[in-house]
Write an enzyme that holds these catalytic residues in place. Structure first.
Site, PDB file in Angstrom:
ATOM      1  N   ASP A   1      39.758  48.964  17.523  1.00 10.62           N
ATOM      2  CA  ASP A   1      39.814  48.733  16.193  1.00 10.62           C
ATOM      3  C   ASP A   1      40.163  49.835  15.137  1.00 10.62           C
ATOM      4  O   ASP A   1      41.167  50.536  15.845  1.00 10.62           O
ATOM      5  CB  ASP A   1      37.928  48.527  15.769  1.00 10.62           C
ATOM      6  CG  ASP A   1      37.921  47.453  14.609  1.00 10.62           C
ATOM      7  OD1 ASP A   1      38.328  47.707  13.568  1.00 10.62           O
ATOM      8  OD2 ASP A   1      37.297  46.460  14.833  1.00 10.62           O
TER       9      ASP A   1
ATOM     10  N   HIS B   1      43.870  49.887  14.920  1.00 14.68           N
ATOM     11  CA  HIS B   1      44.162  49.390  13.801  1.00 14.68           C
ATOM     12  C   HIS B   1      44.574  50.283  12.792  1.00 14.68           C
ATOM     13  O   HIS B   1      44.461  50.004  11.462  1.00 14.68           O
ATOM     14  CB  HIS B   1      42.902  48.351  13.539  1.00 14.68           C
ATOM     15  CG  HIS B   1      42.671  46.976  14.311  1.00 14.68           C
ATOM     16  ND1 HIS B   1      41.766  46.239  14.171  1.00 14.68           N
ATOM     17  CD2 HIS B   1      43.254  46.716  15.567  1.00 14.68           C
ATOM     18  CE1 HIS B   1      41.665  45.426  15.153  1.00 14.68           C
ATOM     19  NE2 HIS B   1      42.623  45.712  15.937  1.00 14.68           N
TER      20      HIS B   1
END
Length: 385
Positions: free
Chosen positions: A211, A234
């Site tokens: 993430d 991310h």
């Protein structure tokens, strides 16, 4: 001379550091015996000390269940945890997975953690989530709540069930030489999450996870990120913001000298498409290298996954004074710069300065909606502001 020696002796005695070896409190380094109580007892002894104290963790593997290091009754404001070994969570993810956090420090002041590894063994929980089974949300590996003057240096965090490190409601935290790793497909395993905190510095760290490498939540201010290597992951994300109508804003954020390799995003601001009084302002992204990044520069104010709880609404978060300076490299998508701002509260004061992003050796594209600002120097793709 005698008086000087007496003064130096008194100073030395008053500044002597008490050391508490967790093995002296019953901790076992076999990775199988539960050492939770031993660590908490060592914490209690350090808290009771009248001089700076060190909790020492020798080499080996130490099995810990949920450990809550509480500072409300701790009299010591200079506790160092020096780790030469590895702290490991139970292999059964249910033991810590329903608690919210595995290693939790709350209302502490002057705590420093140096070295060591924490391994939350989250792979089985990730598999459970990917399979769509009923499983716990998972625990943050290392959490600091409502704490001041925190130092985390040289720590390695691997395989967290959820966030690796959480800084929430804190003032003055310094995170340096961190190494954070989890599978690129691991769900919700943000590297470092900062929320409702001020004066946080993250430096010289390498984060690869499933993430956000660094996620920045409501109420974060005066955050400095420098010398960051991110990938997989991310990227660095301000948001998601604007879920609540009354929400603290984000301001004075600097991200400089960072490299993003094969990440989903580079530098991102993301808000829910919902009414809110929140804001994002005074943000600088500087000296950033993108290597095959899907969304190198992105503002997304229409975040509404699965079109639930927010369709056909507009974000109320006001974004202003965001600068992108010396951003270069390659985009994995043709749209390398995307400013998708709120139709009711457009973005203002966006600055592009020396931005050069290419797509597979071809010109990339920039798209804008409800965004205003200026461009200076060489800007590729051509500015749409």
């Amino acid at each position: 001379m005698i008086q000087i020696l007496i003064i130096l002796t008194l100073f030395y005695c008053s500044s002597a550091i008490s050391t508490y070896n967790v093995q002296s409190f019953g901790a076992k380094s076999d990775g199988k015996s539960d050492s939770t109580k031993a660590f908490l007892n060592a914490w209690g002894a350090a808290c009771a000390a009248t001089s700076p104290a060190t909790i020492y963790v020798p080499q080996g593997r130490y099995l810990l269940q949920n450990a809550y290091f509480e500072g409300k009754s701790c009299k010591n404001t200079a506790i160092t945890m020096r780790i030469d070994g590895t702290l490991v969570a139970p292999s059964d993810y249910n033991i810590i997975g329903k608690s919210g956090s595995w290693l939790r420090f709350e209302r502490v002041t002057g705590v420093s953690i140096y070295g060591g590894t924490i391994d939350a063994q989250g792979t089985q929980l990730w598999a459970c989530k990917k399979a769509g089974k009923a499983c716990p949300q998972g625990a943050t590996s290392l959490a600091f709540y409502n704490s001041n003057n925190i130092v985390i240096s040289g720590l390695t965090s691997s395989n967290s069930q959820m966030f690796h490190v959480l800084i929430y409601g804190c003032k003055n935290a310094y995170l340096v030489n961190m190494k954070i790793s989890a599978d690129g497909n691991s769900p919700n395993t943000d590297g470092i999450h900062v929320q409702h905190s001020t004066g946080v510095t993250i430096m010289n760290s390498h984060i690869g996870t499933g993430d956000d490498c660094v996620s920045i939540g409501p109420g974060a201010s005066n955050l400095w990120i420098e010398n960051l290597a991110c990938g997989p992951g991310h990227g660095v994300s301000i948001g998601s913001l604007g879920w609540d109508l009354q929400e603290a804003g984000v301001q004075n954020i600097t991200v400089k000298t960072a490299t993003f390799s094969g990440t989903q995003n580079g530098v991102r601001v993301k808000t829910w498409a919902r009414p809110s009084n929140g804001f994002v302002r005074n943000v600088l992204f500087q000296h950033v290298v993108m290597s095959n990044v899907q969304n190198p520069i992105i503002i997304d104010q229409n975040y509404c996954p699965h079109n639930e709880n927010c369709p056909n609404q507009a974000s109320g978060v006001k974004i202003s004074d965001v600068t992108y300076q010396d951003i270069h490299g390659t985009s994995a998508m043709q749209v390398a710069v995307k400013f998708d701002c709120s139709k009711t509260r457009p973005c203002t004061g966006i600055t592009l300065d020396q931005v050069n992003l290419a797509y597979k050796g071809k010109p990339a594209i920039a798209t804008c909606a409800n965004a205003g600002g200026t461009a200076a120097g060489v800007v590729e793709p051509s500015s749409c502001l």
